[in-house]
Enzyme design. Structure first.
Site, PDB file in Angstrom:
ATOM      1  N   SER A  37      -2.319   2.400   2.284  1.00 49.05           N
ATOM      2  CA  SER A  37      -1.707   1.215   1.763  1.00 49.05           C
ATOM      3  C   SER A  37      -0.895   1.258   0.456  1.00 49.05           C
ATOM      4  O   SER A  37       0.081   0.452   0.295  1.00 49.05           O
ATOM      5  CB  SER A  37      -2.223  -0.056   2.124  1.00 49.05           C
ATOM      6  OG  SER A  37      -3.526   0.072   1.121  1.00 49.05           O
ATOM      7  N   ASP A 342      -4.120  -9.254  -2.821  1.00 42.37           N
ATOM      8  CA  ASP A 342      -4.978 -10.017  -1.637  1.00 42.37           C
ATOM      9  C   ASP A 342      -6.427  -9.295  -1.590  1.00 42.37           C
ATOM     10  O   ASP A 342      -7.021  -9.607  -0.766  1.00 42.37           O
ATOM     11  CB  ASP A 342      -4.130  -9.384  -0.381  1.00 42.37           C
ATOM     12  CG  ASP A 342      -4.111  -7.796  -0.156  1.00 42.37           C
ATOM     13  OD1 ASP A 342      -4.516  -7.170  -1.132  1.00 42.37           O
ATOM     14  OD2 ASP A 342      -3.563  -7.526   0.769  1.00 42.37           O
ATOM     15  N   HIS A 345      -5.130  -5.006  -2.540  1.00 38.42           N
ATOM     16  CA  HIS A 345      -4.059  -4.348  -3.100  1.00 38.42           C
ATOM     17  C   HIS A 345      -3.314  -4.969  -4.356  1.00 38.42           C
ATOM     18  O   HIS A 345      -3.636  -6.298  -4.579  1.00 38.42           O
ATOM     19  CB  HIS A 345      -2.924  -4.224  -2.163  1.00 38.42           C
ATOM     20  CG  HIS A 345      -3.216  -3.878  -0.677  1.00 38.42           C
ATOM     21  ND1 HIS A 345      -3.731  -4.695   0.420  1.00 38.42           N
ATOM     22  CD2 HIS A 345      -3.406  -2.639  -0.120  1.00 38.42           C
ATOM     23  CE1 HIS A 345      -4.145  -3.883   1.482  1.00 38.42           C
ATOM     24  NE2 HIS A 345      -3.998  -2.638   1.010  1.00 38.42           N
TER      25      HIS A 345
END
Ligand SMILES: *[C@@H]1O[C@H](CO)[C@@H](O)[C@H](O)[C@H]1NC(C)=O
Ligand SMILES: *[C@@H]1O[C@H](CO)[C@@H](O)[C@H](O)[C@H]1NC(C)=O
Ligand SMILES: *[C@@H]1O[C@H](CO)[C@@H](O)[C@H](O)[C@H]1NC(C)=O
Length: 380
Positions: A37, A342, A345
């Site tokens: 990610s 979040d 991240h």
């Protein structure tokens, strides 16, 4: 915000006037990226048909963009600095995605080791490398058949001249802590890196010559890990991060750096750059106020309130029924004050800071000098 701009400009001016010795040529015709990610520009959501909810993407794309972020990722800022468009995900089949300047094989949740039934992403590193081989074979096939696709596909020589970027390994460690004690997590690192090395060797064998490897960040500073593994204060370090997780990140990085050195020794006709993301992110979290941030660890978008504003049952943008009542993980009012987006991240603001530090060249092995034109292209 004013302070942040000032600090970044000072750093850039400083590095313009005091350049380091080595110079790196950033004029790559294409970039091929592999990762999780940290550099996923929409691969996982396309690949598994998942959906990201607002406010993901809100600050830059005005809607969820497939990135686990309020805006741009480090890879986006680096592409921008190299004067190239954002990378399209390999798995995005809808629309007319151009792969002329490269392709992104990264998918959120991916590990270096093969995925298991409980993995978030089935697209582990070996799969991403295999996808690259399929991509390359298809491109060469199409280029041989027709000129019509030239503007959408990398030219034949871009595969040798392109930059191969890697940012993966964080999820191997993060996942391992759910089932293993620290000593076993540490003991598993050579196996993880052997798999990484195998993938890099495959890419080298078929012609990749420019490698750019990001190490892994301070895993223990993510709210998700603090919430799960840091409830006992004795498990936390002076920054409030989970010590065991950061120890594992540190050891992975030590061995990754040694691996990069070894590979550089083996590949006399290739260039391999190792980038110390861990040091940049740790410095940001420790000294956040100096860089214009107000919250180093608390998630901007989450549920639960301070100190972490993170609840693993309801992720950014989601609404769920918890304990009989409906709750939503909302975004904070100004994400540029937060390092963390979040709980897992980083925010766009943090990614921009990290990118500016990468581009100083000081955190690389071998280090490179500032490329003034590229720094000036970083938009503040
Ligand atoms: C590696 O870097 C050196 C020095 O910057 C350069 O001369 C050489 O062409 C590079 N090799 C490749 C394969 O790009
Ligand atoms: C925070 O800044 C101080 C002063 O520049 C520096 O010595 C320290 O290493 C930084 N902390 C981290 C974790 O990088
Ligand atoms: C559910 O609500 C009760 C009563 O308000 C509370 O004590 C409990 O901690 C809550 N459980 C969770 C999982 O939030």
């Amino acid at each position: 915000m004013a302070l942040k701009i000032y600090v970044l400009m000072t750093i850039n001016l400083f590095s313009i006037f005091f350049p380091l010795a080595n110079s790196i040529d950033f004029s790559y015709p294409a970039v091929f990226n592999f990762g999780d990610s940290n550099s996923d520009t929409g691969g996982l959501v396309a690949g598994v048909g998942e959906r990201l909810d607002p406010p993901n993407g809100q600050i830059y794309f005005q809607k969820p963009s497939g990135r686990f972020c309020d805006g741009r990722l480090i890879i986006d800022f680096l592409m921008d600095a190299m004067d190239m468009p954002f990378l399209n995900p390999y798995l995005d089949s809808i629309g007319v995605p151009s792969f002329r300047k490269g392709c992104n094989f990264a998918a959120a949740g991916s590990t270096i080791l093969p995925a298991t039934a409980s993995s978030v992403s089935p697209f582990s590193f070996g799969i991403q490398v295999a996808q690259f081989f399929r991509f390359k074979a298809r491109v060469l096939d199409l280029l041989a058949k027709t000129k019509k696709l030239d503007k959408y596909l990398p030219a034949v020589d871009y595969f040798a001249k392109g930059l191969y970027m890697f940012d993966i390994g964080q999820n191997d460690l993060a996942g391992a802590f759910y089932s293993k004690p620290l000593d076993q997590v540490l003991a598993s690192i050579p196996t993880i890196l052997a798999e990484f090395e195998a993938g890099i060797n495959k890419l080298y064998d078929q012609g990749a010559r420019n490698f750019w490897v990001h190490n892994t960040g301070p895993l223990g500073c993510l709210a998700q890990n603090i919430a799960k593994f840091g409830t006992d204060p004795s498990k936390l370090d002076e920054l409030g991060c989970v010590s065991s997780h950061n120890q594992a990140s540190g050891l992975l990085n030590l061995q990754l750096r040694a691996l990069c050195k070894k590979l550089q020794g083996q590949y006399s006709d290739a260039n391999l750059t190792y980038v110390d993301i861990f040091t940049i992110k740790s410095n940001l979290i420790a000294n956040y106020s100096r860089y214009g941030f107000e919250q180093p660890i608390t998630a901007c978008c989450g549920y639960g309130g301070p100190p972490l504003n993170f609840d693993n049952r309801v992720h950014c943008g989601q609404t769920k029924v918890i304990n009989g009542s409906s709750v939503t993980a909302n975004g904070c009012s100004d994400s540029t004050e937060y390092v963390n987006w979040d709980g897992i991240h980083y925010t766009e603001a943090a990614n921009q800071y990290v990118s500016s530090q990468i581009l100083t060249g000081k955190y690389s092995d071998p280090p490179f000098s500032d490329q003034m034109p590229f720094l000036l292209k970083l938009k503040f």
